[in-house]
Design an enzyme around this catalytic site. Sequence first.
Site, PDB file in Angstrom:
ATOM      1  N   HIS A 146       0.855  -1.194   0.000  1.00 51.19           N
ATOM      2  CA  HIS A 146       0.000   0.000   0.000  1.00 51.19           C
ATOM      3  C   HIS A 146       0.879   1.228   0.000  1.00 51.19           C
ATOM      4  CE1 HIS A 146       0.805  -1.163   4.180  1.00 51.19           C
ATOM      5  NE2 HIS A 146       0.781   0.130   4.485  1.00 51.19           N
ATOM      6  N   HIS A 154       0.647   5.348   1.230  1.00 50.33           N
ATOM      7  CA  HIS A 154      -0.072   6.371   1.975  1.00 50.33           C
ATOM      8  C   HIS A 154      -0.025   7.663   1.167  1.00 50.33           C
ATOM      9  CE1 HIS A 154       0.299   4.237   6.006  1.00 50.33           C
ATOM     10  NE2 HIS A 154       1.235   3.621   5.303  1.00 50.33           N
TER      11      HIS A 154
HETATM   12  P1  5GP Z   1       1.867   0.588   7.416  1.00 52.78           P
HETATM   13  O1  5GP Z   1       2.522   0.874   8.729  1.00 52.78           O
HETATM   14  O2  5GP Z   1       1.705  -0.897   7.186  1.00 52.78           O
HETATM   15  O3  5GP Z   1       2.511   1.298   6.277  1.00 52.78           O
HETATM   16  O4  5GP Z   1       0.435   1.254   7.510  1.00 52.78           O
HETATM   17  C1  5GP Z   1      -0.738   0.554   7.765  1.00 52.78           C
HETATM   18  C2  5GP Z   1      -1.847   1.573   7.879  1.00 52.78           C
HETATM   19  O5  5GP Z   1      -3.083   0.886   7.840  1.00 52.78           O
HETATM   20  C3  5GP Z   1      -1.830   2.381   9.181  1.00 52.78           C
HETATM   21  O6  5GP Z   1      -1.742   3.771   8.861  1.00 52.78           O
HETATM   22  C4  5GP Z   1      -3.155   2.018   9.848  1.00 52.78           C
HETATM   23  O7  5GP Z   1      -3.754   3.124  10.508  1.00 52.78           O
HETATM   24  C5  5GP Z   1      -3.988   1.531   8.675  1.00 52.78           C
HETATM   25  N1  5GP Z   1      -5.011   0.550   9.034  1.00 52.78           N
HETATM   26  C6  5GP Z   1      -4.829  -0.566   9.803  1.00 52.78           C
HETATM   27  N2  5GP Z   1      -5.984  -1.248   9.901  1.00 52.78           N
HETATM   28  C7  5GP Z   1      -6.904  -0.567   9.176  1.00 52.78           C
HETATM   29  C8  5GP Z   1      -8.292  -0.788   8.895  1.00 52.78           C
HETATM   30  O8  5GP Z   1      -8.910  -1.758   9.338  1.00 52.78           O
HETATM   31  N3  5GP Z   1      -8.911   0.138   8.117  1.00 52.78           N
HETATM   32  C9  5GP Z   1      -8.249   1.233   7.599  1.00 52.78           C
HETATM   33  N4  5GP Z   1      -8.978   2.065   6.849  1.00 52.78           N
HETATM   34  N5  5GP Z   1      -6.951   1.462   7.854  1.00 52.78           N
HETATM   35  C10 5GP Z   1      -6.279   0.573   8.627  1.00 52.78           C
END
Ligand code: 5GP
Length: 127
Positions: free
Chosen positions: A110, A112
């Site tokens: 993903h 951001h």
């Molecule tokens: P990472 O640290 O893997 O780059 O970011 C994961 C992101 O996913 C985090 O910003 C977290 O807030 C978001 N996230 C985790 N679980 C969920 C969810 O169930 N729904 C949504 N919309 N975002 C999520």
Amino acid sequence: MSVTGLPPYDDANVFARILRGEIPCKRVHEDAHALAFHDINPQAPVHVLVIPKGRYVSVADFSAHASEAEVAGFWRVVAKVAKDLGLEAGGYRVLTNMGADGGQEVPHFHVHIFGGRRIGRMVPKAD
Ligand code: 5GP
């Protein structure tokens, strides 16, 4: 680890569950290649996640194994979503976390999109 050195894809990860409709999301855009939705814990006035529909763990996995159409379709969605959310004039940040040092929490690739204010330091101090 797989033979490529990347972990195998986990179909139980939260974004896989969102793609299957098992968990709701605040959807911004969806097409054949990508889904964009608001982060559940926003770190900026606009904080949207864009994920490919395919089963890719990380940017490394996506770059190595996604088709040209998936890669192009995905990145076009990233810029389109930012534009549609009104971020293009003021600017925005696109970020992906990869693996442990990158701080990746969800093992489905993903990016951001952060916007709506000055985002600040590109790399914060380590915890
Ligand atoms: P990472 O640290 O893997 O780059 O970011 C994961 C992101 O996913 C985090 O910003 C977290 O807030 C978001 N996230 C985790 N679980 C969920 C969810 O169930 N729904 C949504 N919309 N975002 C999520």
